[in-house]
Design a protein around this motif. Structure first.
Motif, PDB file in Angstrom:
ATOM      1  N   CYS A  77      -2.769   6.991   8.139  1.00  0.00           N
ATOM      2  CA  CYS A  77      -2.863   7.660   6.834  1.00  0.00           C
ATOM      3  C   CYS A  77      -1.485   8.017   6.297  1.00  0.00           C
ATOM      4  O   CYS A  77      -1.215   7.854   5.097  1.00  0.00           O
ATOM      5  CB  CYS A  77      -3.727   8.909   6.941  1.00  0.00           C
ATOM      6  N   ALA A  78      -0.610   8.512   7.170  1.00  0.00           N
ATOM      7  CA  ALA A  78       0.747   8.844   6.734  1.00  0.00           C
ATOM      8  C   ALA A  78       1.477   7.600   6.251  1.00  0.00           C
ATOM      9  O   ALA A  78       2.171   7.631   5.218  1.00  0.00           O
ATOM     10  CB  ALA A  78       1.519   9.506   7.874  1.00  0.00           C
ATOM     11  N   ALA A  79       1.315   6.480   6.975  1.00  0.00           N
ATOM     12  CA  ALA A  79       1.964   5.230   6.583  1.00  0.00           C
ATOM     13  C   ALA A  79       1.437   4.731   5.240  1.00  0.00           C
ATOM     14  O   ALA A  79       2.211   4.305   4.373  1.00  0.00           O
ATOM     15  CB  ALA A  79       1.752   4.172   7.663  1.00  0.00           C
ATOM     16  N   VAL A  80       0.114   4.799   5.055  1.00  0.00           N
ATOM     17  CA  VAL A  80      -0.477   4.366   3.784  1.00  0.00           C
ATOM     18  C   VAL A  80      -0.007   5.272   2.646  1.00  0.00           C
ATOM     19  O   VAL A  80       0.313   4.799   1.547  1.00  0.00           O
ATOM     20  CB  VAL A  80      -2.019   4.358   3.866  1.00  0.00           C
ATOM     21  N   GLY A  81       0.048   6.576   2.896  1.00  0.00           N
ATOM     22  CA  GLY A  81       0.519   7.513   1.871  1.00  0.00           C
ATOM     23  C   GLY A  81       1.937   7.204   1.430  1.00  0.00           C
ATOM     24  O   GLY A  81       2.244   7.214   0.232  1.00  0.00           O
ATOM     25  N   VAL A  82       2.812   6.906   2.391  1.00  0.00           N
ATOM     26  CA  VAL A  82       4.198   6.571   2.063  1.00  0.00           C
ATOM     27  C   VAL A  82       4.262   5.251   1.295  1.00  0.00           C
ATOM     28  O   VAL A  82       5.010   5.121   0.312  1.00  0.00           O
ATOM     29  CB  VAL A  82       5.045   6.493   3.347  1.00  0.00           C
ATOM     30  N   MET A  83       3.470   4.263   1.725  1.00  0.00           N
ATOM     31  CA  MET A  83       3.454   2.975   1.027  1.00  0.00           C
ATOM     32  C   MET A  83       2.986   3.128  -0.419  1.00  0.00           C
ATOM     33  O   MET A  83       3.556   2.527  -1.340  1.00  0.00           O
ATOM     34  CB  MET A  83       2.545   1.996   1.774  1.00  0.00           C
ATOM     35  N   VAL A  84       1.944   3.929  -0.630  1.00  0.00           N
ATOM     36  CA  VAL A  84       1.434   4.157  -1.985  1.00  0.00           C
ATOM     37  C   VAL A  84       2.509   4.804  -2.852  1.00  0.00           C
ATOM     38  O   VAL A  84       2.711   4.426  -4.014  1.00  0.00           O
ATOM     39  CB  VAL A  84       0.162   5.035  -1.938  1.00  0.00           C
ATOM     40  N   GLU A  85       3.225   5.772  -2.288  1.00  0.00           N
ATOM     41  CA  GLU A  85       4.270   6.454  -3.054  1.00  0.00           C
ATOM     42  C   GLU A  85       5.397   5.491  -3.417  1.00  0.00           C
ATOM     43  O   GLU A  85       5.862   5.469  -4.571  1.00  0.00           O
ATOM     44  CB  GLU A  85       4.817   7.627  -2.233  1.00  0.00           C
ATOM     45  N   VAL A  86       5.825   4.691  -2.446  1.00  0.00           N
ATOM     46  CA  VAL A  86       6.968   3.796  -2.676  1.00  0.00           C
ATOM     47  C   VAL A  86       6.597   2.648  -3.615  1.00  0.00           C
ATOM     48  O   VAL A  86       7.348   2.311  -4.540  1.00  0.00           O
ATOM     49  CB  VAL A  86       7.496   3.242  -1.330  1.00  0.00           C
ATOM     50  N   ILE A  87       5.424   2.038  -3.405  1.00  0.00           N
ATOM     51  CA  ILE A  87       5.042   0.853  -4.168  1.00  0.00           C
ATOM     52  C   ILE A  87       4.496   1.203  -5.550  1.00  0.00           C
ATOM     53  O   ILE A  87       4.839   0.552  -6.549  1.00  0.00           O
ATOM     54  CB  ILE A  87       3.994   0.027  -3.381  1.00  0.00           C
ATOM     55  N   ALA A  88       3.649   2.238  -5.628  1.00  0.00           N
ATOM     56  CA  ALA A  88       2.946   2.523  -6.880  1.00  0.00           C
ATOM     57  C   ALA A  88       3.544   3.659  -7.693  1.00  0.00           C
ATOM     58  O   ALA A  88       3.658   3.550  -8.921  1.00  0.00           O
ATOM     59  CB  ALA A  88       1.470   2.830  -6.571  1.00  0.00           C
ATOM     60  N   TYR A  89       3.919   4.759  -7.031  1.00  0.00           N
ATOM     61  CA  TYR A  89       4.311   5.956  -7.775  1.00  0.00           C
ATOM     62  C   TYR A  89       5.800   6.034  -8.096  1.00  0.00           C
ATOM     63  O   TYR A  89       6.184   6.497  -9.167  1.00  0.00           O
ATOM     64  CB  TYR A  89       3.899   7.209  -7.010  1.00  0.00           C
ATOM     65  N   LYS A  90       6.628   5.585  -7.170  1.00  0.00           N
ATOM     66  CA  LYS A  90       8.071   5.685  -7.392  1.00  0.00           C
ATOM     67  C   LYS A  90       8.528   4.938  -8.646  1.00  0.00           C
ATOM     68  O   LYS A  90       9.350   5.471  -9.413  1.00  0.00           O
ATOM     69  CB  LYS A  90       8.824   5.181  -6.158  1.00  0.00           C
ATOM     70  N   PRO A  91       8.011   3.715  -8.909  1.00  0.00           N
ATOM     71  CA  PRO A  91       8.465   2.999 -10.116  1.00  0.00           C
ATOM     72  C   PRO A  91       8.100   3.694 -11.429  1.00  0.00           C
ATOM     73  O   PRO A  91       8.762   3.460 -12.445  1.00  0.00           O
ATOM     74  CB  PRO A  91       7.750   1.645  -9.999  1.00  0.00           C
ATOM     75  N   VAL A  92       7.039   4.524 -11.428  1.00  0.00           N
ATOM     76  CA  VAL A  92       6.613   5.162 -12.683  1.00  0.00           C
ATOM     77  C   VAL A  92       6.968   6.652 -12.704  1.00  0.00           C
ATOM     78  O   VAL A  92       6.503   7.377 -13.577  1.00  0.00           O
ATOM     79  CB  VAL A  92       5.091   4.989 -12.900  1.00  0.00           C
ATOM     80  N   ARG A  93       7.789   7.080 -11.761  1.00  0.00           N
ATOM     81  CA  ARG A  93       8.088   8.504 -11.640  1.00  0.00           C
ATOM     82  C   ARG A  93       8.744   9.061 -12.904  1.00  0.00           C
ATOM     83  O   ARG A  93       8.492  10.196 -13.296  1.00  0.00           O
ATOM     84  CB  ARG A  93       8.992   8.738 -10.423  1.00  0.00           C
ATOM     85  N   ARG A  94       9.559   8.255 -13.581  1.00  0.00           N
ATOM     86  CA  ARG A  94      10.259   8.721 -14.782  1.00  0.00           C
ATOM     87  C   ARG A  94       9.598   8.218 -16.066  1.00  0.00           C
ATOM     88  O   ARG A  94      10.149   8.384 -17.152  1.00  0.00           O
ATOM     89  CB  ARG A  94      11.714   8.272 -14.737  1.00  0.00           C
ATOM     90  N   ALA A  95       8.440   7.602 -15.924  1.00  0.00           N
ATOM     91  CA  ALA A  95       7.774   7.028 -17.105  1.00  0.00           C
ATOM     92  C   ALA A  95       6.892   8.027 -17.838  1.00  0.00           C
ATOM     93  O   ALA A  95       6.313   7.695 -18.868  1.00  0.00           O
ATOM     94  CB  ALA A  95       6.944   5.814 -16.694  1.00  0.00           C
ATOM     95  N   GLY A  96       6.744   9.221 -17.317  1.00  0.00           N
ATOM     96  CA  GLY A  96       5.920  10.221 -17.961  1.00  0.00           C
ATOM     97  C   GLY A  96       4.656  10.518 -17.178  1.00  0.00           C
ATOM     98  O   GLY A  96       4.206   9.714 -16.352  1.00  0.00           O
ATOM     99  N   SER A  97       4.083  11.686 -17.450  1.00  0.00           N
ATOM    100  CA  SER A  97       2.918  12.141 -16.696  1.00  0.00           C
ATOM    101  C   SER A  97       1.692  11.259 -16.924  1.00  0.00           C
ATOM    102  O   SER A  97       0.893  11.055 -16.012  1.00  0.00           O
ATOM    103  CB  SER A  97       2.591  13.593 -17.063  1.00  0.00           C
ATOM    104  N   MET A  98       1.522  10.726 -18.146  1.00  0.00           N
ATOM    105  CA  MET A  98       0.357   9.895 -18.432  1.00  0.00           C
ATOM    106  C   MET A  98       0.388   8.602 -17.625  1.00  0.00           C
ATOM    107  O   MET A  98      -0.628   8.165 -17.079  1.00  0.00           O
ATOM    108  CB  MET A  98       0.278   9.590 -19.925  1.00  0.00           C
ATOM    109  N   SER A  99       1.550   7.986 -17.529  1.00  0.00           N
ATOM    110  CA  SER A  99       1.678   6.754 -16.734  1.00  0.00           C
ATOM    111  C   SER A  99       1.391   7.032 -15.266  1.00  0.00           C
ATOM    112  O   SER A  99       0.717   6.235 -14.589  1.00  0.00           O
ATOM    113  CB  SER A  99       3.094   6.176 -16.891  1.00  0.00           C
TER     114      SER A  99
END
Length: 296
Positions: A77-99
Motif C-alpha cells: 500500500c505504501a509503494a502504491v501510494g508513492v507511485m500514485v503521488e509521483v505518477i498522477a499527482y506530482k505533475p498536476v500539483r501546480r495546475a490548480g485545485s480543480m485539476s
C-alpha cells in the motif's frame, strides 16, 4: 435499550470508528500538506484487503501466523501510494485545485476498474487473521478479535502523533503547510516530505484493511469507495488538516453509525451524510479546526 446492548454497540462503534479514523488520517495528512483531497485514498484499503486475501493462505501454508501478511500489505500500500503521488499527482500539483481533484477522482476509478480486471467483480472471502476466543464482560459477550483491532487502531494513532511531534520528518511535515517557502530555505526537501506523507497515509490504510477484514472478512473491488467517503466525512467533521481531528471525527462517525443502526437501520447512511452537511453549515473548519481568513 439494555445495558448489554449499549455496551456491545459501544465496542462495535469504537471498532468501526477506529477504522474510519485510520483512513481519515490519510486524507487529513495529505490535505494538511498540499491542500489536496486524495479521493483515491479509500482504494488503498481495497489494495490492502486484496493483499491480505492472497498472502494469508501463503503464510498459513508456510507455517507462519496469518497476521504477518499485514506487513506485506503495509509495504504494498505504501509503494502504491508513492507511485500514485509521483505518477498522477506530482505533475498536476501546480495546475490548480480543480485539476488535482479531477485527477484524484480519475485515479480512484482507475484503481477500482484495474482491480476488477485483475481480480474480478465477485466478492472474495478473506481467511481469519486472528483466531481469538470471546470473553464475558458484565454479561456481554465480546470477541477478543474486536478488542484487539481497537487496540491496534489506538496504538497506530498514538504512534503517528508521537512521530509527528518528536521526529525530524514529523516536524518537517508540520513546517511545510505553515510556510513552504520558508521550509525550503530551512533546507527541508518538500518533495520528500510529500512522498513520505503519501507513504504513511497509505500504510495506515493497510492497517485499516486489516481491521476491516477482521470484522467483515470480504473484499470487493469497490469496497474502498464507500469506506473512503465515510472517512472523508470523519476528517471534515473533526477538522480536515488536523490530525487529532481526524481521530476524533472517525470515532464519532463510527459511534453514530452503529447507534443509529439500532433505532433506525434504514437511516444510518442518510444521517452520516447529513452530519457532513450540518458541520459544513455550522462550523466548516470542523470540531478541532480553526477558521483561517484568506490572505488578500
Amino acid at each position: 435499550m439494555t445495558f448489554s446492548l449499549f455496551f456491545q454497540s459501544l465496542i462495535n462503534g469504537l471498532n468501526q470508528g477506529a477504522i474510519y479514523a485510520l483512513i481519515a488520517l490519510g486524507y487529513t495528512m495529505v490535505y494538511g500538506i498540499i491542500r489536496m483531497i486524495n479521493f483515491a485514498h479509500g482504494d488503498f484499503i481495497m489494495i490492502g484487503a486484496y493483499t491480505l486475501f492472497y498472502t494469508i493462505p501463503f503464510m498459513i501454508h508456510a507455517g507462519m501466523p496469518a497476521w504477518i501478511s499485514v506487513f506485506l500489505a503495509v509495504v504494498i500500500c505504501a509503494a502504491v501510494g508513492v507511485m500514485v503521488e509521483v505518477i498522477a499527482y506530482k505533475p498536476v500539483r501546480r495546475a490548480g485545485s480543480m485539476s488535482a481533484l479531477i485527477t484524484a477522482l480519475a485515479m480512484s476509478l482507475f484503481l477500482e476498474n484495474l482491480a476488477m480486471v485483475l481480480f474480478g467483480a465477485k466478492p472474495h472471502n478473506v481467511q481469519k487473521i486472528f483466531d481469538l476466543p470471546s470473553v464475558n464482560v458484565l454479561g456481554v459477550v465480546l470477541p477478543l478479535n474486536v478488542i484487539l483491532t481497537i487496540g491496534i487502531g489506538v496504538v497506530m494513532m498514538a504512534g503517528l502523533q508521537i512521530f509527528i511531534k518528536n521526529t525530524k520528518m514529523g516536524k518537517a511535515m508540520r513546517a511545510v503547510p505553515q510556510d513552504r517557502d520558508a521550509s525550503i530555505l530551512a533546507g527541508i526537501n518538500v518533495n520528500k516530505v510529500i512522498t513520505m506523507t503519501f507513504a504513511i497515509g497509505s500504510a495506515l490504510a493497510a492497517v485499516a484493511a486489516l481491521m476491516y477484514c477482521t470484522k467483515y472478512p470480504r473484499v470487493t473491488n469497490d469496497m474502498g469507495s464507500m469506506m473512503g467517503l465515510k472517512a472523508f466525512i470523519a476528517a471534515v467533521l473533526g477538522g480536515i488538516g488536523v490530525i487529532p481531528g481526524a481521530m476524533l471525527g472517525g470515532i464519532l462517525v463510527g459511534l453514530i453509525e452503529i447507534y443509529v443502526k439500532l433505532f433506525a437501520p434504514g437511516w444510518y447512511e442518510a444521517i452520516t451524510y447529513a452530519i457532513l452537511i450540518v458541520i459544513l453549515l455550522v462550523k466548516p473548519s470542523g470540531i478541532l479546526g480553526k477558521n483561517v481568513g484568506e490572505k488578500v
